[in-house]
Scaffold this motif. Structure first.
Motif, PDB file in Angstrom:
ATOM      1  N   TRP A 108     -32.900  36.268   5.313  1.00 25.92           N
ATOM      2  CA  TRP A 108     -32.424  37.416   4.535  1.00 25.92           C
ATOM      3  C   TRP A 108     -31.733  36.974   3.256  1.00 25.92           C
ATOM      4  CZ3 TRP A 108     -33.721  42.263   4.347  1.00 25.92           C
ATOM      5  CH2 TRP A 108     -34.436  42.789   5.420  1.00 25.92           C
ATOM      6  N   ILE A 109     -30.996  35.885   3.307  1.00 21.92           N
ATOM      7  CA  ILE A 109     -30.352  35.370   2.094  1.00 21.92           C
ATOM      8  C   ILE A 109     -31.432  34.985   1.077  1.00 21.92           C
ATOM      9  CG2 ILE A 109     -28.980  33.447   1.171  1.00 21.92           C
ATOM     10  CD1 ILE A 109     -27.383  33.606   3.882  1.00 21.92           C
ATOM     11  N   THR A 110     -32.499  34.355   1.561  1.00 14.64           N
ATOM     12  CA  THR A 110     -33.617  33.985   0.689  1.00 14.64           C
ATOM     13  C   THR A 110     -34.296  35.226   0.126  1.00 14.64           C
ATOM     14  OG1 THR A 110     -33.962  31.933   1.911  1.00 14.64           O
ATOM     15  CG2 THR A 110     -35.828  32.747   0.606  1.00 14.64           C
ATOM     16  N   TYR A 111     -34.504  36.240   0.954  1.00  8.06           N
ATOM     17  CA  TYR A 111     -35.126  37.484   0.497  1.00  8.06           C
ATOM     18  C   TYR A 111     -34.296  38.132  -0.615  1.00  8.06           C
ATOM     19  CZ  TYR A 111     -36.571  42.344   0.363  1.00  8.06           C
ATOM     20  OH  TYR A 111     -36.977  43.579  -0.071  1.00  8.06           O
ATOM     21  N   ILE A 112     -32.992  38.258  -0.392  1.00  7.91           N
ATOM     22  CA  ILE A 112     -32.105  38.876  -1.394  1.00  7.91           C
ATOM     23  C   ILE A 112     -32.148  38.066  -2.687  1.00  7.91           C
ATOM     24  CG2 ILE A 112     -29.681  39.379  -1.941  1.00  7.91           C
ATOM     25  CD1 ILE A 112     -29.390  40.029   1.146  1.00  7.91           C
ATOM     26  N   ALA A 113     -32.103  36.737  -2.567  1.00 11.71           N
ATOM     27  CA  ALA A 113     -32.141  35.872  -3.751  1.00 11.71           C
ATOM     28  C   ALA A 113     -33.459  36.026  -4.504  1.00 11.71           C
ATOM     29  CB  ALA A 113     -31.925  34.420  -3.341  1.00 11.71           C
ATOM     30  N   LYS A 114     -34.581  36.076  -3.782  1.00 14.52           N
ATOM     31  CA  LYS A 114     -35.888  36.219  -4.436  1.00 14.52           C
ATOM     32  C   LYS A 114     -36.009  37.568  -5.139  1.00 14.52           C
ATOM     33  CE  LYS A 114     -38.721  33.025  -1.764  1.00 14.52           C
ATOM     34  NZ  LYS A 114     -39.843  32.876  -0.832  1.00 14.52           N
ATOM     35  N   MET A 115     -35.514  38.609  -4.504  1.00 21.02           N
ATOM     36  CA  MET A 115     -35.559  39.932  -5.142  1.00 21.02           C
ATOM     37  C   MET A 115     -34.685  39.940  -6.398  1.00 21.02           C
ATOM     38  SD  MET A 115     -37.691  42.018  -3.703  1.00 21.02           S
ATOM     39  CE  MET A 115     -37.176  43.730  -3.908  1.00 21.02           C
ATOM     40  N   TRP A 116     -33.520  39.308  -6.335  1.00 19.59           N
ATOM     41  CA  TRP A 116     -32.645  39.229  -7.495  1.00 19.59           C
ATOM     42  C   TRP A 116     -33.334  38.453  -8.617  1.00 19.59           C
ATOM     43  CZ3 TRP A 116     -30.331  35.576 -10.546  1.00 19.59           C
ATOM     44  CH2 TRP A 116     -29.353  36.056 -11.421  1.00 19.59           C
ATOM     45  N   LEU A 117     -33.984  37.332  -8.261  1.00 18.53           N
ATOM     46  CA  LEU A 117     -34.695  36.543  -9.268  1.00 18.53           C
ATOM     47  C   LEU A 117     -35.837  37.334  -9.909  1.00 18.53           C
ATOM     48  CD1 LEU A 117     -34.778  33.047  -7.551  1.00 18.53           C
ATOM     49  CD2 LEU A 117     -33.596  33.651  -9.686  1.00 18.53           C
ATOM     50  N   LEU A 118     -36.526  38.156  -9.111  1.00 21.34           N
ATOM     51  CA  LEU A 118     -37.573  39.010  -9.662  1.00 21.34           C
ATOM     52  C   LEU A 118     -36.983  39.958 -10.698  1.00 21.34           C
ATOM     53  CD1 LEU A 118     -40.447  40.192  -9.793  1.00 21.34           C
ATOM     54  CD2 LEU A 118     -39.841  41.611  -7.797  1.00 21.34           C
ATOM     55  N   GLY A 119     -35.880  40.604 -10.361  1.00 24.61           N
ATOM     56  CA  GLY A 119     -35.217  41.502 -11.313  1.00 24.61           C
ATOM     57  C   GLY A 119     -34.773  40.773 -12.566  1.00 24.61           C
ATOM     58  N   SER A 120     -34.271  39.550 -12.404  1.00 24.24           N
ATOM     59  CA  SER A 120     -33.837  38.754 -13.548  1.00 24.24           C
ATOM     60  C   SER A 120     -35.022  38.367 -14.429  1.00 24.24           C
ATOM     61  CB  SER A 120     -33.093  37.501 -13.065  1.00 24.24           C
ATOM     62  OG  SER A 120     -32.577  36.778 -14.158  1.00 24.24           O
ATOM     63  N   HIS A 121     -36.133  38.011 -13.807  1.00 22.98           N
ATOM     64  CA  HIS A 121     -37.350  37.649 -14.551  1.00 22.98           C
ATOM     65  C   HIS A 121     -37.865  38.850 -15.361  1.00 22.98           C
ATOM     66  CE1 HIS A 121     -41.177  35.740 -15.467  1.00 22.98           C
ATOM     67  NE2 HIS A 121     -41.783  36.820 -15.002  1.00 22.98           N
ATOM     68  N   ILE A 122     -37.896  40.002 -14.737  1.00 26.76           N
ATOM     69  CA  ILE A 122     -38.341  41.216 -15.438  1.00 26.76           C
ATOM     70  C   ILE A 122     -37.400  41.515 -16.603  1.00 26.76           C
ATOM     71  CG2 ILE A 122     -38.674  43.715 -15.223  1.00 26.76           C
ATOM     72  CD1 ILE A 122     -39.448  43.105 -12.239  1.00 26.76           C
ATOM     73  N   SER A 123     -36.102  41.359 -16.370  1.00 31.55           N
ATOM     74  CA  SER A 123     -35.132  41.594 -17.433  1.00 31.55           C
ATOM     75  C   SER A 123     -35.366  40.658 -18.610  1.00 31.55           C
ATOM     76  CB  SER A 123     -33.701  41.407 -16.898  1.00 31.55           C
ATOM     77  OG  SER A 123     -32.758  41.565 -17.932  1.00 31.55           O
ATOM     78  N   GLU A 124     -35.621  39.390 -18.305  1.00 31.34           N
ATOM     79  CA  GLU A 124     -35.860  38.425 -19.383  1.00 31.34           C
ATOM     80  C   GLU A 124     -37.104  38.801 -20.182  1.00 31.34           C
ATOM     81  OE1 GLU A 124     -35.592  33.635 -20.048  1.00 31.34           O
ATOM     82  OE2 GLU A 124     -36.280  34.353 -18.096  1.00 31.34           O
ATOM     83  N   GLU A 125     -38.151  39.257 -19.488  1.00 33.14           N
ATOM     84  CA  GLU A 125     -39.386  39.670 -20.174  1.00 33.14           C
ATOM     85  C   GLU A 125     -39.171  40.894 -21.062  1.00 33.14           C
ATOM     86  OE1 GLU A 125     -42.443  40.353 -17.294  1.00 33.14           O
ATOM     87  OE2 GLU A 125     -42.933  38.227 -17.119  1.00 33.14           O
ATOM     88  N   ILE A 126     -38.398  41.863 -20.551  1.00 32.08           N
ATOM     89  CA  ILE A 126     -38.271  43.142 -21.267  1.00 32.08           C
ATOM     90  C   ILE A 126     -37.107  43.144 -22.252  1.00 32.08           C
ATOM     91  CG2 ILE A 126     -37.799  45.616 -20.959  1.00 32.08           C
ATOM     92  CD1 ILE A 126     -39.477  45.467 -18.390  1.00 32.08           C
ATOM     93  N   THR A 127     -35.964  42.592 -21.839  1.00 32.18           N
ATOM     94  CA  THR A 127     -34.772  42.659 -22.703  1.00 32.18           C
ATOM     95  C   THR A 127     -34.465  41.340 -23.399  1.00 32.18           C
ATOM     96  OG1 THR A 127     -33.132  41.976 -21.028  1.00 32.18           O
ATOM     97  CG2 THR A 127     -33.740  44.327 -21.093  1.00 32.18           C
ATOM     98  N   GLY A 128     -35.114  40.262 -22.955  1.00 35.46           N
ATOM     99  CA  GLY A 128     -34.803  38.945 -23.507  1.00 35.46           C
ATOM    100  C   GLY A 128     -33.570  38.318 -22.876  1.00 35.46           C
TER     101      GLY A 128
END
Length: 144
Positions: free
Chosen positions: A12-32
């Motif tokens: 579950w810790i890995t799942y939460i971390a991966k989901m957070w990283l996905l959100g961070s990656h999308i943010s970097e793509e869209i907002t820089g």
């Protein structure tokens, strides 16, 4: 099956971390900008939602913003942390006040609203949630 609340294991810790990283990656793509767990992440989520670049049908991406939202909540709100709830419907990550039954489910908090076509003010949702939980906490969990 009664609801069971357990500490997140490594999976579950890995799942939460991966989901957070996905959100961070999308943010970097869209907002820089990458997510960093700070209150500024709320503005980043808002900018992403406003951009319309994430499809309503992409539940995983929408739920990743809920995990980012939850991380900010845990970082900025004392005595709350990540837990896992298991019930008849399966298991879900949640944020819990101390070791009480006061739970929130940030992973779906944003996605359900967006999928339902609601206008989402991320900061307003955050502060409104904190205020509401503070009232509940003071009324029902003063001894916790």
């Amino acid at each position: 099956m009664d609801q069971v609340i357990i500490a997140p294991d490594e999976e579950w810790i890995t799942y939460i971390a991966k989901m957070w990283l996905l959100g961070s990656h999308i943010s970097e793509e869209i907002t820089g900008q990458k997510m960093d767990g700070s209150m500024q992440d709320l503005d980043r989520i808002q900018a992403i939602v406003a951009s319309g670049q994430v499809q309503i049908e992409n539940t995983q991406e929408l739920q990743s913003f809920g995990i980012v939202f939850g991380k900010v909540f845990v970082n900025e709100t004392q005595d709350y942390d990540w837990w896992v709830v298991e019930d008849d419907y399966g298991k879900d990550a949640c944020v819990r006040y101390k070791e009480t039954s006061l739970l929130i489910f940030p992973q779906t908090m944003l996605s359900k609203r967006i999928e339902d076509g609601e206008a989402v003010d991320v900061s307003e949702l955050f502060y409104g949630l904190r205020a509401q939980l503070e009232l509940i906490k003071n009324e029902s969990y003063a001894d916790a």
